[in-house]
Design a protein around this motif. Structure first.
Motif, short mmCIF file in Angstrom:
data_model
loop_
_atom_site.label_atom_id
_atom_site.label_comp_id
_atom_site.label_asym_id
_atom_site.label_seq_id
_atom_site.Cartn_x
_atom_site.Cartn_y
_atom_site.Cartn_z
N THR A 188 13.00 11.51 10.44
CA THR A 188 14.18 12.36 10.32
C THR A 188 14.92 12.10 9.01
OG1 THR A 188 14.44 12.43 12.73
CG2 THR A 188 16.38 12.98 11.40
N ALA A 189 15.05 10.82 8.67
CA ALA A 189 15.76 10.46 7.45
C ALA A 189 14.99 10.91 6.21
CB ALA A 189 15.98 8.95 7.40
N ALA A 190 13.66 10.83 6.25
CA ALA A 190 12.86 11.24 5.10
C ALA A 190 13.04 12.72 4.82
CB ALA A 190 11.39 10.93 5.36
N ILE A 191 13.00 13.53 5.85
CA ILE A 191 13.19 14.97 5.68
C ILE A 191 14.58 15.27 5.13
CG2 ILE A 191 13.35 17.16 6.92
CD1 ILE A 191 11.19 16.01 8.84
N GLY A 192 15.57 14.54 5.63
CA GLY A 192 16.94 14.78 5.21
C GLY A 192 17.28 14.27 3.82
N ASN A 193 16.45 13.35 3.31
CA ASN A 193 16.76 12.74 2.01
C ASN A 193 15.75 13.08 0.92
OD1 ASN A 193 19.14 10.59 2.24
ND2 ASN A 193 18.03 10.62 4.18
N GLY A 194 14.83 13.99 1.21
CA GLY A 194 13.90 14.43 0.19
C GLY A 194 12.88 13.38 -0.23
N VAL A 195 12.53 12.50 0.69
CA VAL A 195 11.56 11.44 0.41
C VAL A 195 10.34 11.63 1.31
CG1 VAL A 195 11.14 8.94 0.50
CG2 VAL A 195 13.36 9.80 -0.24
N THR A 196 9.14 11.53 0.75
CA THR A 196 7.93 11.56 1.56
C THR A 196 7.76 10.20 2.25
OG1 THR A 196 6.79 13.21 0.23
CG2 THR A 196 5.41 11.72 1.52
N LEU A 197 7.48 10.23 3.54
CA LEU A 197 7.28 9.01 4.32
C LEU A 197 5.80 8.85 4.64
CD1 LEU A 197 8.48 6.63 6.06
CD2 LEU A 197 8.41 8.25 7.98
N ILE A 198 5.27 7.65 4.36
CA ILE A 198 3.94 7.26 4.80
C ILE A 198 4.12 6.32 5.99
CG2 ILE A 198 1.74 6.19 4.19
CD1 ILE A 198 2.24 8.65 2.52
N PRO A 199 3.94 6.79 7.23
CA PRO A 199 4.11 5.91 8.38
C PRO A 199 3.05 4.81 8.38
CG PRO A 199 4.16 8.22 9.04
CD PRO A 199 3.63 8.18 7.63
N GLY A 200 3.50 3.58 8.61
CA GLY A 200 2.56 2.47 8.59
C GLY A 200 3.04 1.30 9.43
N MET A 201 2.38 0.17 9.24
CA MET A 201 2.68 -1.04 9.98
C MET A 201 2.04 -2.21 9.23
SD MET A 201 1.82 -1.84 14.01
CE MET A 201 0.05 -1.51 13.85
N GLU A 202 2.65 -3.37 9.33
CA GLU A 202 2.03 -4.60 8.81
C GLU A 202 1.55 -5.41 10.01
OE1 GLU A 202 2.74 -8.09 5.47
OE2 GLU A 202 4.46 -6.94 6.18
N LEU A 203 0.26 -5.49 10.14
CA LEU A 203 -0.37 -6.10 11.31
C LEU A 203 -0.63 -7.59 11.05
CD1 LEU A 203 -1.56 -5.25 14.11
CD2 LEU A 203 -3.74 -4.93 12.94
N SER A 204 -0.23 -8.42 11.99
CA SER A 204 -0.46 -9.86 11.87
C SER A 204 -1.92 -10.18 12.19
CB SER A 204 0.44 -10.63 12.84
OG SER A 204 1.80 -10.37 12.61
N THR A 205 -2.56 -10.97 11.32
CA THR A 205 -3.90 -11.48 11.60
C THR A 205 -3.96 -12.94 11.18
OG1 THR A 205 -5.11 -11.11 9.50
CG2 THR A 205 -4.75 -9.18 10.92
N ARG A 206 -5.03 -13.60 11.54
CA ARG A 206 -5.09 -15.04 11.26
C ARG A 206 -6.51 -15.47 10.95
NH1 ARG A 206 -1.67 -18.85 11.90
NH2 ARG A 206 -0.22 -17.45 12.96
N VAL A 207 -6.63 -16.34 9.95
CA VAL A 207 -7.89 -17.02 9.66
C VAL A 207 -7.64 -18.50 9.84
CG1 VAL A 207 -9.61 -17.55 7.90
CG2 VAL A 207 -8.65 -15.25 8.01
N ASP A 208 -8.22 -19.07 10.89
CA ASP A 208 -7.94 -20.47 11.25
C ASP A 208 -6.42 -20.63 11.43
OD1 ASP A 208 -10.67 -21.10 11.16
OD2 ASP A 208 -10.56 -21.44 9.00
N TRP A 209 -5.78 -21.50 10.61
CA TRP A 209 -4.34 -21.72 10.75
C TRP A 209 -3.53 -20.89 9.76
CZ3 TRP A 209 -2.38 -24.24 14.79
CH2 TRP A 209 -3.22 -25.10 15.50
N SER A 210 -4.20 -20.08 8.98
CA SER A 210 -3.51 -19.34 7.92
C SER A 210 -3.27 -17.89 8.32
CB SER A 210 -4.33 -19.39 6.63
OG SER A 210 -4.47 -20.71 6.17
N SER A 211 -2.06 -17.41 8.03
CA SER A 211 -1.68 -16.04 8.33
C SER A 211 -2.15 -15.11 7.24
CB SER A 211 -0.16 -15.96 8.47
OG SER A 211 0.26 -14.64 8.69
N VAL A 212 -2.74 -13.99 7.64
CA VAL A 212 -3.15 -12.93 6.72
C VAL A 212 -2.57 -11.63 7.27
CG1 VAL A 212 -5.09 -11.68 5.70
CG2 VAL A 212 -5.30 -14.13 6.16
N HIS A 213 -1.88 -10.88 6.44
CA HIS A 213 -1.26 -9.64 6.90
C HIS A 213 -2.04 -8.43 6.43
CE1 HIS A 213 2.95 -11.61 7.58
NE2 HIS A 213 2.02 -12.01 8.43
N LEU A 214 -2.15 -7.46 7.32
CA LEU A 214 -2.91 -6.25 7.04
C LEU A 214 -1.97 -5.05 7.11
CD1 LEU A 214 -5.95 -5.29 6.62
CD2 LEU A 214 -5.81 -4.58 9.02
#
Length: 290
Positions: A57-83
């Motif tokens: 709603t805000a994107a349409i009202g403010n003239g900005v294109t929105l790319i809907p997304g998400m930052e997904l949590s993942t893990r390799v052993d004890w280390s965090s990797v974000h997707l």
């Protein structure tokens, strides 16, 4: 600019609202993007799509294109990797179930950490809840905000460098899938996956080169290269990997409002990369402000 391109630049593909660990509502974030001169912005809250409707709603009202997304949590052993995942189907059952599992694990991890910290400092779970929005993905940034509110530290950054650092002894890991599993889930939901800030000092050896071929075979689209936390040496490595495997390279702010010093548009993505990203996606579409 392509004559049939429906979005405009500059383009920032990595931002967070209060739905996860930003300090602004999705609508406030989109308005801030417009005020910063951005033409296109992606909302990529941690493990949640709850901000998509308000941001739309805000994107349409403010003239900005929105790319809907998400930052997904993942893990390799004890280390965090974000997707970073873009333009997927937010109702895909398997992805919905996995993100719910991750959010629940984050919540329990946060509760355990606060209980441990509370034995040594004057802070409790109510202090953390006071720093979160209803339905938000609770995590360490909210604990940091509680520590700031209690006057135990001055900023989130100070909290992460001190009390919340793993060396302090309070850190607890949480469940997250392997990056390959996450890539497969995003692709199956019609989305486009990009590994977030994979060349920071703490992740030098996390995105293992001997696994990159399997990531690409599963549908990995790109690597986030222009990010303030990626090292110069790491960027050289990322360009080499991108050349070897035909991966796209993105740039983003990783904006969190006042939660981090990162500013909207401080790094951006080329329009040609966004053209390819949109062409790859089948799960959902950008919200065009035209």
């Amino acid at each position: 600019m392509s004559s049939d391109r429906l979005f405009r630049g500059p383009i920032d593909l990595h931002t967070h609202s209060r739905v996860s660990d930003g300090t602004e509502s999705p609508a406030q974030l989109v308005r801030a993007a417009a005020e910063a001169g951005l033409g296109t912005v992606a909302l990529t809250d941690h493990d949640s799509t709850a901000g998509w409707a308000e941001a739309t709603t805000a994107a349409i009202g403010n003239g900005v294109t929105l790319i809907p997304g998400m930052e997904l949590s993942t893990r390799v052993d004890w280390s965090s990797v974000h997707l970073l995942a873009y333009l997927f189907d937010p109702n895909n059952a398997k992805l919905v179930a996995e993100t719910a599992r991750i959010r629940e694990a984050r919540l329990h991890r946060a509760e355990e950490m606060v209980a441990a910290i509370g034995r040594d400092y004057d802070v409790d779970w109510d202090d953390v809840i006071a720093q979160t929005e209803p339905g938000a993905t609770v995590g360490r940034p909210h604990i940091a905000d509680a520590l700031v509110a209690r006057g135990l530290v001055s900023t989130r950054s100070e909290a992460f460098a001190g009390i919340l650092h793993w060396r302090a002894g309070y850190y607890q890991p949480h469940y997250a899938p392997d990056p390959l599993v996450a890539i497969e889930l995003v692709v199956a939901a019609g989305g486009v996956p990009v590994i977030a800030h994979p060349a920071t000092r703490s992740r030098t050896d996390v995105v293992l080169e001997d696994r990159m071929a399997s990531f690409v075979d599963a549908g990995l689209f790109g690597l986030e290269i222009d990010h303030r936390e990626n090292t110069d040496e790491g960027k050289v490595r990322l360009r080499r990997l991108a050349d070897t495997y035909g991966l796209a390279l993105t740039g983003s702010s990783d904006y969190h409002g006042e939660g981090k010093p990162n500013r909207l548009g401080e790094n951006t993505t080329a329009p040609e990369v966004v053209d390819a990203l949109i062409a790859r996606a089948t799960g959902s579409a950008p919200v065009y402000a035209v």
